[in-house]
Design a protein around this motif. Structure first.
Motif, PDB file in Angstrom:
ATOM      1  N   ARG A 107       5.512   9.993  14.689  1.00 53.41           N
ATOM      2  CA  ARG A 107       4.283  10.465  14.045  1.00 53.41           C
ATOM      3  C   ARG A 107       3.488  11.357  14.985  1.00 53.41           C
ATOM      4  NH1 ARG A 107       4.070   5.120  12.525  1.00 53.41           N
ATOM      5  NH2 ARG A 107       2.384   4.705  14.002  1.00 53.41           N
ATOM      6  N   ARG A 108       3.422  10.981  16.246  1.00 47.73           N
ATOM      7  CA  ARG A 108       2.659  11.790  17.206  1.00 47.73           C
ATOM      8  C   ARG A 108       3.366  13.109  17.510  1.00 47.73           C
ATOM      9  NH1 ARG A 108       2.230   6.554  19.312  1.00 47.73           N
ATOM     10  NH2 ARG A 108       3.922   6.933  20.791  1.00 47.73           N
ATOM     11  N   ARG A 109       4.654  13.043  17.705  1.00 44.72           N
ATOM     12  CA  ARG A 109       5.410  14.238  18.081  1.00 44.72           C
ATOM     13  C   ARG A 109       5.446  15.264  16.954  1.00 44.72           C
ATOM     14  NH1 ARG A 109      11.304  13.542  20.672  1.00 44.72           N
ATOM     15  NH2 ARG A 109       9.964  12.888  22.409  1.00 44.72           N
ATOM     16  N   HIS A 110       5.487  14.801  15.720  1.00 44.56           N
ATOM     17  CA  HIS A 110       5.640  15.712  14.581  1.00 44.56           C
ATOM     18  C   HIS A 110       4.370  15.765  13.729  1.00 44.56           C
ATOM     19  CE1 HIS A 110       9.863  15.962  15.630  1.00 44.56           C
ATOM     20  NE2 HIS A 110       9.934  14.646  15.608  1.00 44.56           N
ATOM     21  N   LYS A 111       3.239  15.589  14.378  1.00 45.72           N
ATOM     22  CA  LYS A 111       1.958  15.580  13.666  1.00 45.72           C
ATOM     23  C   LYS A 111       1.742  16.874  12.882  1.00 45.72           C
ATOM     24  CE  LYS A 111      -3.032  15.218  14.507  1.00 45.72           C
ATOM     25  NZ  LYS A 111      -4.087  15.033  15.539  1.00 45.72           N
ATOM     26  N   ASP A 112       1.977  18.014  13.497  1.00 47.89           N
ATOM     27  CA  ASP A 112       1.760  19.292  12.823  1.00 47.89           C
ATOM     28  C   ASP A 112       2.731  19.473  11.650  1.00 47.89           C
ATOM     29  OD1 ASP A 112      -0.247  19.854  14.612  1.00 47.89           O
ATOM     30  OD2 ASP A 112       0.990  21.140  15.894  1.00 47.89           O
TER      31      ASP A 112
ATOM     32  N   VAL B 105       6.065  12.040   4.062  1.00 45.34           N
ATOM     33  CA  VAL B 105       4.635  11.902   4.333  1.00 45.34           C
ATOM     34  C   VAL B 105       4.166  10.474   4.057  1.00 45.34           C
ATOM     35  CG1 VAL B 105       2.331  12.607   3.575  1.00 45.34           C
ATOM     36  CG2 VAL B 105       4.096  14.338   3.980  1.00 45.34           C
ATOM     37  N   CYS B 106       4.596   9.899   2.938  1.00 43.75           N
ATOM     38  CA  CYS B 106       4.196   8.528   2.613  1.00 43.75           C
ATOM     39  C   CYS B 106       4.766   7.538   3.628  1.00 43.75           C
ATOM     40  CB  CYS B 106       4.657   8.162   1.205  1.00 43.75           C
ATOM     41  SG  CYS B 106       3.724   8.939  -0.129  1.00 43.75           S
ATOM     42  N   ALA B 107       6.027   7.724   4.000  1.00 39.50           N
ATOM     43  CA  ALA B 107       6.658   6.809   4.955  1.00 39.50           C
ATOM     44  C   ALA B 107       5.982   6.874   6.318  1.00 39.50           C
ATOM     45  CB  ALA B 107       8.144   7.134   5.085  1.00 39.50           C
ATOM     46  N   ALA B 108       5.670   8.076   6.766  1.00 36.77           N
ATOM     47  CA  ALA B 108       5.038   8.244   8.076  1.00 36.77           C
ATOM     48  C   ALA B 108       3.596   7.758   8.069  1.00 36.77           C
ATOM     49  CB  ALA B 108       5.100   9.710   8.492  1.00 36.77           C
ATOM     50  N   THR B 109       2.831   8.160   7.069  1.00 31.84           N
ATOM     51  CA  THR B 109       1.430   7.757   6.994  1.00 31.84           C
ATOM     52  C   THR B 109       1.303   6.255   6.794  1.00 31.84           C
ATOM     53  OG1 THR B 109       0.927   9.914   6.001  1.00 31.84           O
ATOM     54  CG2 THR B 109      -0.769   8.220   5.845  1.00 31.84           C
ATOM     55  N   GLY B 110       2.231   5.687   6.031  1.00 26.90           N
ATOM     56  CA  GLY B 110       2.222   4.249   5.779  1.00 26.90           C
ATOM     57  C   GLY B 110       2.827   3.419   6.894  1.00 26.90           C
ATOM     58  N   LYS B 111       3.274   4.076   7.961  1.00 32.37           N
ATOM     59  CA  LYS B 111       3.820   3.410   9.151  1.00 32.37           C
ATOM     60  C   LYS B 111       4.984   2.483   8.826  1.00 32.37           C
ATOM     61  CE  LYS B 111      -0.525   3.595  11.767  1.00 32.37           C
ATOM     62  NZ  LYS B 111      -1.501   2.829  12.561  1.00 32.37           N
ATOM     63  N   LEU B 112       5.948   3.025   8.070  1.00 25.62           N
ATOM     64  CA  LEU B 112       7.168   2.274   7.801  1.00 25.62           C
ATOM     65  C   LEU B 112       8.036   2.321   9.060  1.00 25.62           C
ATOM     66  CD1 LEU B 112       8.262   3.083   4.130  1.00 25.62           C
ATOM     67  CD2 LEU B 112       7.272   0.983   5.057  1.00 25.62           C
ATOM     68  N   ARG B 113       7.839   1.375   9.929  1.00 19.96           N
ATOM     69  CA  ARG B 113       8.462   1.390  11.254  1.00 19.96           C
ATOM     70  C   ARG B 113       9.991   1.344  11.254  1.00 19.96           C
ATOM     71  NH1 ARG B 113       3.684  -1.260  11.596  1.00 19.96           N
ATOM     72  NH2 ARG B 113       2.185  -0.527  13.138  1.00 19.96           N
ATOM     73  N   PRO B 114      10.625   0.775  10.238  1.00 18.65           N
ATOM     74  CA  PRO B 114      12.080   0.823  10.275  1.00 18.65           C
ATOM     75  C   PRO B 114      12.651   2.235  10.282  1.00 18.65           C
ATOM     76  CG  PRO B 114      11.364  -0.852   8.729  1.00 18.65           C
ATOM     77  CD  PRO B 114      10.140  -0.079   9.149  1.00 18.65           C
ATOM     78  N   VAL B 115      11.839   3.217   9.851  1.00 15.11           N
ATOM     79  CA  VAL B 115      12.358   4.588   9.789  1.00 15.11           C
ATOM     80  C   VAL B 115      11.530   5.578  10.597  1.00 15.11           C
ATOM     81  CG1 VAL B 115      11.140   5.090   7.623  1.00 15.11           C
ATOM     82  CG2 VAL B 115      13.165   6.413   8.224  1.00 15.11           C
TER      83      VAL B 115
ATOM     84  N   ALA C 153      -3.952   6.548   4.890  1.00 12.54           N
ATOM     85  CA  ALA C 153      -4.169   6.313   6.320  1.00 12.54           C
ATOM     86  C   ALA C 153      -5.371   5.400   6.537  1.00 12.54           C
ATOM     87  CB  ALA C 153      -4.376   7.644   7.041  1.00 12.54           C
ATOM     88  N   THR C 154      -6.440   5.605   5.775  1.00 11.93           N
ATOM     89  CA  THR C 154      -7.637   4.786   5.904  1.00 11.93           C
ATOM     90  C   THR C 154      -7.379   3.354   5.458  1.00 11.93           C
ATOM     91  OG1 THR C 154      -9.037   6.733   5.511  1.00 11.93           O
ATOM     92  CG2 THR C 154     -10.063   4.579   5.242  1.00 11.93           C
ATOM     93  N   ALA C 155      -6.646   3.190   4.357  1.00 13.01           N
ATOM     94  CA  ALA C 155      -6.344   1.858   3.846  1.00 13.01           C
ATOM     95  C   ALA C 155      -5.482   1.080   4.834  1.00 13.01           C
ATOM     96  CB  ALA C 155      -5.645   1.958   2.492  1.00 13.01           C
TER      97      ALA C 155
ATOM     98  N   LEU D 249       0.835  -1.208   0.000  1.00 12.03           N
ATOM     99  CA  LEU D 249       0.000   0.000   0.000  1.00 12.03           C
ATOM    100  C   LEU D 249       0.867   1.255   0.000  1.00 12.03           C
ATOM    101  CD1 LEU D 249      -2.692  -1.035   2.648  1.00 12.03           C
ATOM    102  CD2 LEU D 249      -2.892  -1.115   0.147  1.00 12.03           C
ATOM    103  N   VAL D 250       1.956   1.214   0.752  1.00 17.55           N
ATOM    104  CA  VAL D 250       2.846   2.375   0.841  1.00 17.55           C
ATOM    105  C   VAL D 250       3.540   2.618  -0.496  1.00 17.55           C
ATOM    106  CG1 VAL D 250       4.746   3.418   2.113  1.00 17.55           C
ATOM    107  CG2 VAL D 250       3.216   1.828   3.270  1.00 17.55           C
ATOM    108  N   VAL D 251       4.016   1.542  -1.114  1.00 18.19           N
ATOM    109  CA  VAL D 251       4.695   1.671  -2.407  1.00 18.19           C
ATOM    110  C   VAL D 251       3.722   2.163  -3.482  1.00 18.19           C
ATOM    111  CG1 VAL D 251       5.812   0.348  -4.254  1.00 18.19           C
ATOM    112  CG2 VAL D 251       6.505   0.010  -1.879  1.00 18.19           C
ATOM    113  N   ARG D 252       2.500   1.639  -3.480  1.00 23.71           N
ATOM    114  CA  ARG D 252       1.495   2.124  -4.445  1.00 23.71           C
ATOM    115  C   ARG D 252       1.187   3.597  -4.196  1.00 23.71           C
ATOM    116  NH1 ARG D 252      -2.838   0.229  -7.537  1.00 23.71           N
ATOM    117  NH2 ARG D 252      -1.329  -1.269  -8.396  1.00 23.71           N
ATOM    118  N   ALA D 253       1.101   4.000  -2.926  1.00 26.09           N
ATOM    119  CA  ALA D 253       0.857   5.410  -2.612  1.00 26.09           C
ATOM    120  C   ALA D 253       1.987   6.280  -3.152  1.00 26.09           C
ATOM    121  CB  ALA D 253       0.723   5.599  -1.103  1.00 26.09           C
ATOM    122  N   GLY D 254       3.214   5.784  -3.050  1.00 27.64           N
ATOM    123  CA  GLY D 254       4.343   6.537  -3.590  1.00 27.64           C
ATOM    124  C   GLY D 254       4.240   6.716  -5.088  1.00 27.64           C
TER     125      GLY D 254
END
Length: 224
Positions: A177-182, A161-171, A210-212, A32-37
């Motif tokens: 995500r919570r600290r830098h939400k704004d 944005v894609c990495a954070a929204t897609g929850k790529l945890r290695p990075v 995010a929904t997906a 999903l993250v790669v397709r979003a990219g």
């Protein structure tokens, strides 16, 4: 293919590599993250837009990148879909295309193995770990600052944005995500440059990702 010319979906795939563990740990939603990219890069290039709430392609246009052009051709041939529809529709095909592309250009090495000692499978090893490590450092620097958002490049903003929204945890961790939400909100707008139309599109695409991701997590937990 040089590092600086890697597409957004290719960079997102490399971000799934965990330098400390020495393997890919991007999680079950990497497709999903790669397709979003890929969708994001096509939109930034002006080759995808919104029309009546659905994704519309610039018919006949091509980028010269096999992954991006393959998706663009699919959008041309298929029935109209919204962003979330294109995030999930045969998204593993884009993931496979990215892996094949990176393998062909020497970033990955494909190995044949047998699952349970019987079933033939393919396993990918990263050949150029330095590139993945550099990408990790770049993403974290953009996400955490202190560089002003207006000085961040549009492609770099989209990558984060894609990495954070897609929850790529290695990075990007949940804490990041919570600290830098704004700042992520600002980077979403920055990825559109100065175009109001593209800014709205990027917001819609980020929300769709995010929904997906959330839906996939619920399904895995047995809740749907």
């Amino acid at each position: 293919m040089h590092f600086g010319t890697l597409s957004l979906p290719a960079k997102l795939f490399l971000l799934a590599y965990h330098p400390d563990k020495g393997r890919f740990t991007g999680g079950p939603d990497l497709h999903l993250v790669v397709r979003a990219g890929a969708l994001t890069e096509l939109a930034q290039r002006g080759l995808l837009r919104e029309s009546g709430g659905t994704v519309a392609p610039a018919v006949g246009a091509r980028t010269g990148d096999t992954v991006l052009d393959g998706l663009l051709e699919a959008v041309e041939r298929s029935r109209p879909r919204k962003w979330r529809g294109w995030l999930t529709y045969r998204s593993r095909a884009t993931l496979s295309a990215v892996r094949d592309q990176l393998t062909a250009h020497g970033y990955l090495r494909a190995e044949r193995r047998r699952a349970l000692g019987v079933f033939p499978t393919r396993h990918w090893e990263l050949e150029r770990t330095g590139y993945a490590e550099a990408l990790h450092a770049e993403v974290l620097a953009v996400l955490r600052g202190p560089q002003p958002v207006e000085e961040v490049g549009e492609r770099e903003a989209a990558l984060v944005v894609c990495a954070a929204t897609g929850k790529l945890r290695p990075v990007v961790t949940g804490r990041d995500r919570r600290r830098h939400k704004d700042r992520l909100e600002e980077l979403t707008d920055r990825s559109a440059g100065g175009s109001p139309e593209l800014r709205e599109l990027m917001r819609h695409l980020r929300k769709a990702l995010a929904t997906a991701i959330a839906s996939a997590e619920v399904a895995r937990s047995g809740g749907g």
